[in-house]
Design an enzyme around this catalytic site. Structure first.
Site, PDB file in Angstrom:
ATOM      1  N   THR A  37       0.821  -1.210   0.000  1.00  0.00           N
ATOM      2  CA  THR A  37       0.000   0.000   0.000  1.00  0.00           C
ATOM      3  C   THR A  37       0.857   1.263   0.000  1.00  0.00           C
ATOM      4  OG1 THR A  37      -0.124  -0.368   2.372  1.00  0.00           O
ATOM      5  CG2 THR A  37      -2.086  -0.918   1.101  1.00  0.00           C
ATOM      6  N   GLY A 123      18.490  -9.842   5.805  1.00  0.00           N
ATOM      7  CA  GLY A 123      17.796 -10.297   4.602  1.00  0.00           C
ATOM      8  C   GLY A 123      16.553 -11.128   4.879  1.00  0.00           C
ATOM      9  N   GLY A 125      13.681  -9.778   5.851  1.00  0.00           N
ATOM     10  CA  GLY A 125      12.491  -8.940   5.677  1.00  0.00           C
ATOM     11  C   GLY A 125      12.133  -8.176   6.943  1.00  0.00           C
ATOM     12  N   SER A 127      14.042  -5.775   7.990  1.00  0.00           N
ATOM     13  CA  SER A 127      14.652  -4.480   7.711  1.00  0.00           C
ATOM     14  C   SER A 127      15.905  -4.177   8.536  1.00  0.00           C
ATOM     15  CB  SER A 127      13.627  -3.360   7.859  1.00  0.00           C
ATOM     16  OG  SER A 127      13.909  -2.391   6.898  1.00  0.00           O
ATOM     17  N   SER A 128      16.852  -5.082   8.463  1.00  0.00           N
ATOM     18  CA  SER A 128      18.158  -4.791   9.052  1.00  0.00           C
ATOM     19  C   SER A 128      18.795  -3.622   8.307  1.00  0.00           C
ATOM     20  CB  SER A 128      19.067  -6.021   8.969  1.00  0.00           C
ATOM     21  OG  SER A 128      19.403  -6.323   7.624  1.00  0.00           O
ATOM     22  N   ASP A 173      10.054   1.560   6.376  1.00  0.00           N
ATOM     23  CA  ASP A 173      11.052   0.926   7.236  1.00  0.00           C
ATOM     24  C   ASP A 173      11.857   1.942   8.033  1.00  0.00           C
ATOM     25  OD1 ASP A 173      10.076  -1.168   5.822  1.00  0.00           O
ATOM     26  OD2 ASP A 173      11.942  -1.626   4.747  1.00  0.00           O
TER      27      ASP A 173
HETATM   28  P1  ADP Z   1      16.643  -6.741   5.238  1.00  0.00           P
HETATM   29  O1  ADP Z   1      16.553  -5.253   5.299  1.00  0.00           O
HETATM   30  O2  ADP Z   1      15.340  -7.394   4.969  1.00  0.00           O
HETATM   31  O3  ADP Z   1      17.306  -7.350   6.431  1.00  0.00           O
HETATM   32  P2  ADP Z   1      18.328  -6.120   3.019  1.00  0.00           P
HETATM   33  O4  ADP Z   1      18.892  -6.938   1.920  1.00  0.00           O
HETATM   34  O5  ADP Z   1      17.491  -4.937   2.661  1.00  0.00           O
HETATM   35  O6  ADP Z   1      17.552  -7.112   3.984  1.00  0.00           O
HETATM   36  O7  ADP Z   1      19.520  -5.569   3.916  1.00  0.00           O
HETATM   37  C1  ADP Z   1      20.518  -6.424   4.412  1.00  0.00           C
HETATM   38  C2  ADP Z   1      21.870  -5.799   4.182  1.00  0.00           C
HETATM   39  O8  ADP Z   1      22.030  -4.641   5.026  1.00  0.00           O
HETATM   40  C3  ADP Z   1      23.026  -6.702   4.574  1.00  0.00           C
HETATM   41  O9  ADP Z   1      23.352  -7.606   3.538  1.00  0.00           O
HETATM   42  C4  ADP Z   1      24.116  -5.676   4.820  1.00  0.00           C
HETATM   43  O10 ADP Z   1      24.660  -5.212   3.611  1.00  0.00           O
HETATM   44  C5  ADP Z   1      23.363  -4.534   5.468  1.00  0.00           C
HETATM   45  N1  ADP Z   1      23.373  -4.699   6.949  1.00  0.00           N
HETATM   46  C6  ADP Z   1      22.309  -4.914   7.744  1.00  0.00           C
HETATM   47  N2  ADP Z   1      22.684  -5.055   9.043  1.00  0.00           N
HETATM   48  C7  ADP Z   1      24.028  -4.928   9.071  1.00  0.00           C
HETATM   49  C8  ADP Z   1      25.025  -4.998  10.108  1.00  0.00           C
HETATM   50  N3  ADP Z   1      24.707  -5.266  11.377  1.00  0.00           N
HETATM   51  N4  ADP Z   1      26.305  -4.780   9.757  1.00  0.00           N
HETATM   52  C9  ADP Z   1      26.646  -4.528   8.475  1.00  0.00           C
HETATM   53  N5  ADP Z   1      25.765  -4.480   7.459  1.00  0.00           N
HETATM   54  C10 ADP Z   1      24.467  -4.691   7.728  1.00  0.00           C
HETATM   55 MG    MG Z   2      15.971  -3.984   3.707  1.00  0.00          MG
END
Ligand code: ADP
Ligand code: MG
Length: 383
Positions: A37, A123, A125, A127-128, A173
């Site tokens: 949305t 990765g 979902g 939102s790391s 996010d």
């Molecule tokens: P999601 O947001 O769903 O977790 P994304 O593919 O959008 O997946 O983001 C993941 C990417 O963000 C990782 O592959 C890395 O490049 C970066 N990232 C996330 N957390 C960290 C961390 N703690 N240290 C370094 N890079 C990170």
């Molecule tokens: Mg992401």
């Protein structure tokens, strides 16, 4: 949490040889309802979760930025006095992008030493990526007392992900990672970015289960859905599907393909469901909430066609235990990823047991289980 903070601080001391002056955390998030949305100017209802990225930092008097990513065993550095360009290392671009766009608005800060360490699953979902961006932006802002309001900060982070990393995500996010509130979900109007805090019943946990389904076509399918939504809006003669009603859609049904009709139907009904779910949540009407989540899942499955057989199976398994005591649906962009359930605390273990047995039996896949609650957005951690 305390362990993560201590590890981050001791890594800082080890790598730089002096103590950090600040620790910032920014959380991951889960969307309770309102899927696809956001780019239709509609509504979403996420909450921040108790999995975060932590950053220990200290100001420098020169223009050097030094970064150590503990979880990637990676190092990066750059000079704030020179143009900030892309790195070969994927993770470093989230950091560089945020520095670049903070600098565009506020050039009056100098270097920083940083340590990054997080426990948001990568990765999955949750939102790391936003947690990383928001923790970096909050670190710069806090160390140098920059006058950046939370909404601007979230937009800087989104820009970093869109323009620097090259991932075309919406604002949700970064917004929820910045503005999350303990025990509350956030109803976000993606048109004007107005928000409303929605209190969550204290007897419910936010259970997130990763289906561990991987799909190779997520990006192309995502872009296709965006195009189909635009096409529907054009035929309905509205700026965005946010502006359409189900009556308007029915009147124009014969003017569009069945696929485009069903895509529009999902978005229009999902916006209504999201508003109703916010109301049900704040009124502690769990039966209603469960119905809305179920209807939302079926709409993603049949009309928007973004689920996957294993994800549907996982939702059905959880639902078979949960009944009308909570709600469950796929969350996130689709074609795999996570399922979110709102479940009474005492049902978590029964759900876990049945899922452990049934999900593997039905799909040959193993799930990952995260028990969460709604948390505050980014901020300083007391150490
Ligand atoms: P999601 O947001 O769903 O977790 P994304 O593919 O959008 O997946 O983001 C993941 C990417 O963000 C990782 O592959 C890395 O490049 C970066 N990232 C996330 N957390 C960290 C961390 N703690 N240290 C370094 N890079 C990170
Ligand atoms: Mg992401």
């Amino acid at each position: 949490m305390q362990k993560m903070i201590q590890e981050t601080l001791s890594q800082f001391q080890t790598h730089y040889g002096y103590p950090a002056e600040l620790v910032i955390q920014a959380p991951g998030r889960v969307n309770l309802i309102g899927e696809h949305t956001d780019y239709n100017d509609g509504f979403v209802l996420p909450c921040a979760i108790n999995y975060s990225t932590f950053i220990a930092s200290k100001k420098r008097t020169d223009h050097q930025v030094n970064i150590i990513a503990v979880d990637f065993d990676g190092k990066d550095n750059f000079d704030l006095g020179k143009p900030i360009n892309k790195s070969e290392q994927g993770w470093a671009n989230y950091v560089r992008g945020v520095f670049k766009y903070v600098q565009e608005l506020h050039s009056d800060f100098t270097g920083i030493d940083l340590i990054i360490h997080g426990n948001v699953p990568l990765g999955a979902g949750l939102s790391s990526s936003a947690a990383l961006e928001v923790s970096i932006a909050t670190t710069i802002k806090t160390l140098y007392h920059l006058p950046i309001d939370p909404k601007t900060l979230a937009k800087i982070c989104q820009k970093a992900e869109n323009k620097f990393v090259g991932m075309n995500c919406g604002i949700m996010d970064q917004f929820i990672s910045t503005l999350g509130e303990k025990d509350h979900a956030l109803l976000i109007d993606c048109r004007n970015l107005e928000t409303q805090s929605i209190s969550m019943p204290t007897n419910l946990s936010v259970v997130i289960i990763n289906s561990n389904v991987k799909h190779g076509l997520v990006d192309s399918e995502y872009n296709l859905r965006r195009q189909q939504c635009e096409e529907a809006a054009q035929i309905l003669n509205v700026p965005k599907l946010r502006d359409a009603t189900i009556e308007l859609l029915e009147q124009h049904k014969t003017k569009m393909s069945n696929v485009v009709y069903r895509r529009a139907k999902h978005i229009i009904t999902e916006n209504t469901r999201t508003l109703e779910a916010a109301k049900a949540l704040s009124e502690n009407n769990i039966t209603k909430l469960g119905e809305l989540m179920q209807a939302g899942h079926l709409s993603m499955k049949d009309d928007f066609e973004i689920t996957a057989p294993a994800v549907d199976a996982l939702v059905d398994i959880v639902k078979s235990v949960l009944g009308n005591k909570g709600g469950v649906r796929m969350t996130g962009g689709g074609f795999g990823g996570c399922v979110v359930a709102l479940a009474p605390h005492d049902m978590i273990e029964p759900i876990r047991k049945v899922v452990e047995k049934e999900y593997y039996a039905q799909t040959g896949l193993r799930e990952s289980f995260y028990i969460c609650h709604a948390m505050n957005g980014a901020g300083k951690v007391s150490v």
